[in-house]
Motif scaffolding. Structure first.
Motif, mmCIF file in Angstrom:
data_model
loop_
_atom_site.group_PDB
_atom_site.id
_atom_site.type_symbol
_atom_site.label_atom_id
_atom_site.label_comp_id
_atom_site.label_asym_id
_atom_site.label_seq_id
_atom_site.Cartn_x
_atom_site.Cartn_y
_atom_site.Cartn_z
ATOM 1 N N ALA A 77 0.830 -1.212 0.000
ATOM 2 C CA ALA A 77 0.000 0.000 0.000
ATOM 3 C C ALA A 77 0.858 1.252 0.000
ATOM 4 C CB ALA A 77 -0.926 -0.015 1.221
ATOM 5 N N LEU A 78 1.934 1.239 0.778
ATOM 6 C CA LEU A 78 2.816 2.407 0.826
ATOM 7 C C LEU A 78 3.574 2.599 -0.479
ATOM 8 C CD1 LEU A 78 4.251 2.155 4.473
ATOM 9 C CD2 LEU A 78 2.324 3.500 3.628
ATOM 10 N N ILE A 79 3.978 1.510 -1.104
ATOM 11 C CA ILE A 79 4.725 1.641 -2.356
ATOM 12 C C ILE A 79 3.825 2.156 -3.463
ATOM 13 C CG2 ILE A 79 4.462 -0.584 -3.557
ATOM 14 C CD1 ILE A 79 7.778 1.140 -2.748
ATOM 15 N N VAL A 80 2.542 1.837 -3.404
ATOM 16 C CA VAL A 80 1.592 2.391 -4.375
ATOM 17 C C VAL A 80 1.517 3.911 -4.224
ATOM 18 C CG1 VAL A 80 -0.856 2.533 -4.984
ATOM 19 C CG2 VAL A 80 0.227 0.309 -4.654
ATOM 20 N N ILE A 81 1.508 4.375 -2.968
ATOM 21 C CA ILE A 81 1.502 5.820 -2.732
ATOM 22 C C ILE A 81 2.763 6.454 -3.317
ATOM 23 C CG2 ILE A 81 1.572 7.601 -0.943
ATOM 24 C CD1 ILE A 81 -0.108 5.737 0.805
ATOM 25 N N GLU A 82 3.904 5.810 -3.129
ATOM 26 C CA GLU A 82 5.156 6.336 -3.683
ATOM 27 C C GLU A 82 5.098 6.400 -5.210
ATOM 28 O OE1 GLU A 82 8.738 4.564 -2.230
ATOM 29 O OE2 GLU A 82 7.964 4.347 -0.187
ATOM 30 N N LEU A 102 2.427 6.805 -7.024
ATOM 31 C CA LEU A 102 1.542 7.907 -7.394
ATOM 32 C C LEU A 102 2.257 9.251 -7.253
ATOM 33 C CD1 LEU A 102 -1.790 6.707 -5.732
ATOM 34 C CD2 LEU A 102 -1.209 6.686 -8.168
ATOM 35 N N VAL A 103 3.042 9.397 -6.178
ATOM 36 C CA VAL A 103 3.818 10.623 -6.003
ATOM 37 C C VAL A 103 4.857 10.749 -7.105
ATOM 38 C CG1 VAL A 103 5.390 11.858 -4.454
ATOM 39 C CG2 VAL A 103 3.419 10.633 -3.509
ATOM 40 N N ARG A 104 5.381 9.615 -7.570
ATOM 41 C CA ARG A 104 6.391 9.603 -8.649
ATOM 42 C C ARG A 104 5.845 10.231 -9.921
ATOM 43 N NH1 ARG A 104 9.005 10.082 -12.299
ATOM 44 N NH2 ARG A 104 10.745 8.889 -13.164
ATOM 45 N N LEU A 105 4.530 10.151 -10.112
ATOM 46 C CA LEU A 105 3.944 10.764 -11.300
ATOM 47 C C LEU A 105 4.095 12.281 -11.287
ATOM 48 C CD1 LEU A 105 0.648 8.670 -11.533
ATOM 49 C CD2 LEU A 105 2.776 8.346 -12.830
ATOM 50 N N ILE A 130 11.655 11.295 -1.241
ATOM 51 C CA ILE A 130 11.482 11.859 0.100
ATOM 52 C C ILE A 130 10.322 11.175 0.823
ATOM 53 C CG2 ILE A 130 10.890 13.940 1.384
ATOM 54 C CD1 ILE A 130 13.728 13.901 0.281
ATOM 55 N N THR A 131 9.252 10.880 0.075
ATOM 56 C CA THR A 131 8.103 10.162 0.670
ATOM 57 C C THR A 131 8.556 8.816 1.212
ATOM 58 O OG1 THR A 131 6.561 11.236 -0.852
ATOM 59 C CG2 THR A 131 5.821 9.199 0.209
ATOM 60 N N HIS A 132 9.420 8.135 0.468
ATOM 61 C CA HIS A 132 9.930 6.841 0.926
ATOM 62 C C HIS A 132 10.717 6.997 2.225
ATOM 63 C CE1 HIS A 132 11.353 2.744 0.733
ATOM 64 N NE2 HIS A 132 12.628 3.156 0.781
ATOM 65 N N TYR A 133 11.565 8.032 2.266
ATOM 66 C CA TYR A 133 12.345 8.265 3.485
ATOM 67 C C TYR A 133 11.420 8.540 4.678
ATOM 68 C CZ TYR A 133 16.287 8.872 0.248
ATOM 69 O OH TYR A 133 17.241 8.695 -0.724
ATOM 70 N N LEU A 134 10.354 9.279 4.423
ATOM 71 C CA LEU A 134 9.410 9.581 5.505
ATOM 72 C C LEU A 134 8.701 8.316 5.984
ATOM 73 C CD1 LEU A 134 7.837 12.916 4.206
ATOM 74 C CD2 LEU A 134 9.395 12.639 6.134
ATOM 75 N N PHE A 135 8.342 7.440 5.047
ATOM 76 C CA PHE A 135 7.710 6.182 5.436
ATOM 77 C C PHE A 135 8.654 5.345 6.300
ATOM 78 C CE2 PHE A 135 4.686 6.124 1.542
ATOM 79 C CZ PHE A 135 3.760 6.867 2.258
ATOM 80 N N LEU A 136 9.929 5.276 5.898
ATOM 81 C CA LEU A 136 10.911 4.532 6.697
ATOM 82 C C LEU A 136 11.055 5.155 8.085
ATOM 83 C CD1 LEU A 136 13.770 3.832 4.092
ATOM 84 C CD2 LEU A 136 11.987 2.261 4.875
ATOM 85 N N SER A 137 11.092 6.482 8.117
ATOM 86 C CA SER A 137 11.240 7.184 9.394
ATOM 87 C C SER A 137 10.047 6.918 10.301
ATOM 88 C CB SER A 137 11.393 8.689 9.145
ATOM 89 O OG SER A 137 12.509 8.951 8.327
ATOM 90 N N PHE A 138 8.841 6.967 9.709
ATOM 91 C CA PHE A 138 7.641 6.694 10.493
ATOM 92 C C PHE A 138 7.671 5.276 11.064
ATOM 93 C CE2 PHE A 138 3.398 4.825 10.670
ATOM 94 C CZ PHE A 138 2.793 5.662 11.587
#
Length: 683
Positions: free
Chosen positions: A67-72, A74-77, A85-93
């Motif tokens: 689910a998180l990678i799908v969000i990434e 979509l942001v990639r578009l 950066i979204t990926h880094y934030l997910f890892l941080s969370f």
């Protein structure tokens, strides 16, 4: 053909997905599987197949990360940099969640330290993600740990025993005196809760139990061999003492039971809850009829979400709705379904119901209505759920006794239905409970101690033989492992396996020490012993002499009278003299719509109130009025390790009227023989 750039981008996102699998594996997968492995019995009600178990593991491990990678993606578009950066934030969370979970559950830290641990974890991982490529490589390797967690979960042999596809052959037996058997097992029902203080069933509060007792044998010296349903119920239905090493309550773990004893000769109408003791080949229709939204894959995913909320760093609830609590939403429906299933029959038939009443949370009262309070009892603390003090224990006992009336209401429906289908007189009817519950101040609710063992161990047993019309009271020493041999003796069928119990219609066993399997790991039997042992003579005497809830001239309102000012019940506030004013305040948890409710509705959330108190001393008595009349009582109780004062209490449903109702809170004290009420500010 896929070009090099596309392959590189695909490889990047696969790598990111593995990193998320690693992080979420530590923060979510490991604690979830660890919990379920430690309490496999909590999965038994879900009627899981092996396919369900495997699919659950796949979804748990891969689903959140997907689910998180799908969000990434979509942001990639929008932006490649934003996606990174979204990926880094997910890892941080994920790591912030992991650090704060550790602070809460392993270090028992304060809220401030939990927050600090989460921030440190999140910031550290964010900086590592930006600056250190080796960190990402390490995470991708670490992703394999989720598979290791799943393997360890599956390596637990008990996990496979919870499969609903348990196939165990029924015994070929000769039943010399076949009769319809109707067996109802209530849950968490101590014998002393039924009695009137003189050793008899309280006919005013429990008319259905009294009706049953008037034409059956009341075995009032029966003790349970375990305070835990997953052990107590198999022991009752197999006639064998339980062991702490027993598997979950399924037919795979317990192939010898009432169901396999009668299954080859009897039609089976079996309604189970936390157990799956009837094999699918014996009780196929019954097992299928018990499926619901909380069964199978949907059920275990729902329970996992509940556990994650419970395990989360700042989730304060102590009552997740998985395992037994989650089944209580359907308790009344399960009972009603059983009643409806009682049909005329021309062949021998077993009608079996195990119902989670009056098991907490105590949310039902007399006529089956629901106050919707889904949490466990207020006023208990610690791993063993010990009552804080006497007022909290008495408030819990009040709620329990109200739900005891629900048990009586359901039993009356069973009796009436059996009479309606002309099956009551000629049936062998067995009504009992798996174990009790304690309301001894400072003692655990379900941990057996020298101070509370009579409440937890002594349970009722009523056996009505076919054509029996005269009552009998039998005080012989008895244990719940004797229930199956007693049924077998009534039907004149030999039990084809060795049992520890004996028939209660044969020679009585000698009185002595009664065994109970410990419920908590901290309960230590003597060296070399598996059971705790308690005096049968003392337990029986304490049960029969137990002081019942105080009576008044209006028995229908007795259970709403609590505390030193209970005589005020039903009186108008204006008649009690001048009302003092105070700056002390009281808050109300939840939204009751300003008490604009239908008093005849099936759900009655307005009948149970709780909240916080400000400006009063700990132990202050509270009086609650509805529409100007006293309708309930409570007390300001200080919770351990906090300065907060809390209150909770039941309000008499009949005090409410259709439409808008006025609810007011007062503190109460007595000075020089006069009662002084002080109005509290509702905030």
């Amino acid at each position: 053909m896929t070009n090099v750039g596309e392959r590189s981008e695909l490889s990047t996102f696969i790598g990111r997905w593995l990193e998320l699998v690693a992080v979420l594996g530590l923060a979510i997968v490991q604690p979830t599987l660890s919990f379920f492995s430690s309490d496999v019995a909590s999965l038994s009600p879900l009627k899981l197949s092996r396919i369900d178990i495997l699919l659950f593991l796949v979804i748990l491990i891969a689903g959140p990360a997907f689910a998180l990678i799908v969000i990434e993606l979509l942001v990639r578009l929008v932006s490649s940099k934003a996606s990174r950066i979204t990926h880094y934030l997910f890892l941080s969370f994920g790591f912030g969640l992991l650090f704060s979970e550790f602070a809460r559950h392993e270090m028992n830290s304060s809220v401030q330290r939990i927050v600090l641990a989460g921030v440190i974890g999140a910031v550290s991982v964010f900086l590592l993600s930006i600056r250190k490529e080796w960190f990402h490589s390490y995470l991708r390797i670490l992703s394999v740990t989720s598979c290791i967690f799943a393997f360890l979960f599956l390596a637990n042999s008990d996990v496979w025993k919870i499969s609903s596809a348990s196939t165990v052959p029924a015994y070929e037996v000769t039943i010399k005196k076949p009769a319809r058997v109707v067996m109802v097992v209530f849950d968490e029902l101590p014998l002393n809760g039924l009695l009137d203080g003189n050793g008899n069933v309280d006919a005013t509060r429990y008319p259905a139990f009294a009706e049953l007792a008037s034409g059956s044998t009341f075995f009032r010296n029966l003790s349970s061999v375990s305070p835990s349903t997953p052990h107590a119920l198999p022991a009752m239905l197999s006639g064998e003492y339980p062991s702490r090493n027993d598997g979950p309550p399924t037919a795979n773990s317990f192939p010898d039971s009432l169901f396999t004893l009668l299954g080859s000769k009897y039609e089976m109408n079996v309604h189970q809850t936390v157990e799956s003791l009837c094999p699918v080949n014996v009780c196929r229709e019954a097992n299928d009829s018990q499926t619901s939204s909380r069964s199978g894959l949907t059920g275990i995913l729902s329970d996992s979400l509940e556990f994650m909320q419970y395990f989360a760093p700042f989730k304060t609830t102590r009552s997740p709705k998985f395992g037994i609590p989650g089944l209580l939403d359907d308790t009344i429906a399960v009972g009603n379904t059983f009643v409806s299933s009682l049909e005329p029959t021309q062949v021998p038939r077993l009608d079996y119901l195990h119902v989670l009443i009056p098991h907490q949370p105590w949310r039902y009262f007399g006529d089956g209505r629901d106050n919707t309070e889904a949490k466990q009892a207020e006023g208990i603390v610690g791993a063993q759920d010990r009552w804080i003090n006497r007022p909290s224990a008495e408030a819990g006992r009040q709620r329990f006794l109200l739900q005891m009336q629900t048990a009586d209401w359901l039993l009356q429906k069973v009796i009436d239905r059996l009479k309606e289908v002309d099956a009551y007189d000629e049936s062998l009817i067995v009504v009992t409970a798996d174990h009790g519950i304690s309301f001894a101040p400072g003692q655990p609710q379900r941990g057996v101690t020298k101070q509370n063992f009579p409440e937890l161990m002594w349970v009722p047993l009523f056996v009505k033989q076919p054509s029996q019309v005269r009552p009998a009271v039998d005080a012989r020493p008895a244990q719940t492992v004797d229930v199956l041999p007693t049924i077998a003796a009534s039907l004149q069928v030999d039990i084809p396996w060795d049992v520890d119990g004996i028939s209660l219609y044969g020679a009585p066993r000698d009185e002595g020490m009664r065994p109970s399997l410990p419920n908590y790991r901290s309960d230590k039997p003597k060296t070399g012993k598996e059971f705790l042992y308690f005096s049968g003579i003392e337990g029986q005497a304490a049960t029969l002499s137990y002081t019942p809830w105080a009576r008044s001239s209006e028995p229908l309102t007795d259970l709403y009278r609590l505390g030193p000012f209970s005589d005020l019940f039903g009186q108008t506030v204006m008649s009690l003299g001048p009302i003092a004013k105070s700056e002390a305040g009281i808050s109300l948890d939840g939204d009751h719509g300003q008490f604009i409710e239908d008093p005849l509705a099936d759900k009655a959330p307005w009948t149970y109130v709780k909240g916080s108190v400000q400006g009063l001393r700990p132990g202050a008595d509270l009086v609650i009025a509805v529409n100007g009349r006293v309708a309930g009582f409570s007390r300001a109780i200080k919770l351990p390790d906090t300065q907060r004062l809390r209150y909770w209490g039941n309000l008499w449903p009949n005090a409410f009227k259709q439409g808008v109702n006025e609810v007011r809170f007062y503190s109460a004290k007595s000075e020089n023989g006069k009662i002084i009420l002080t109005k509290l500010v509702l905030r």
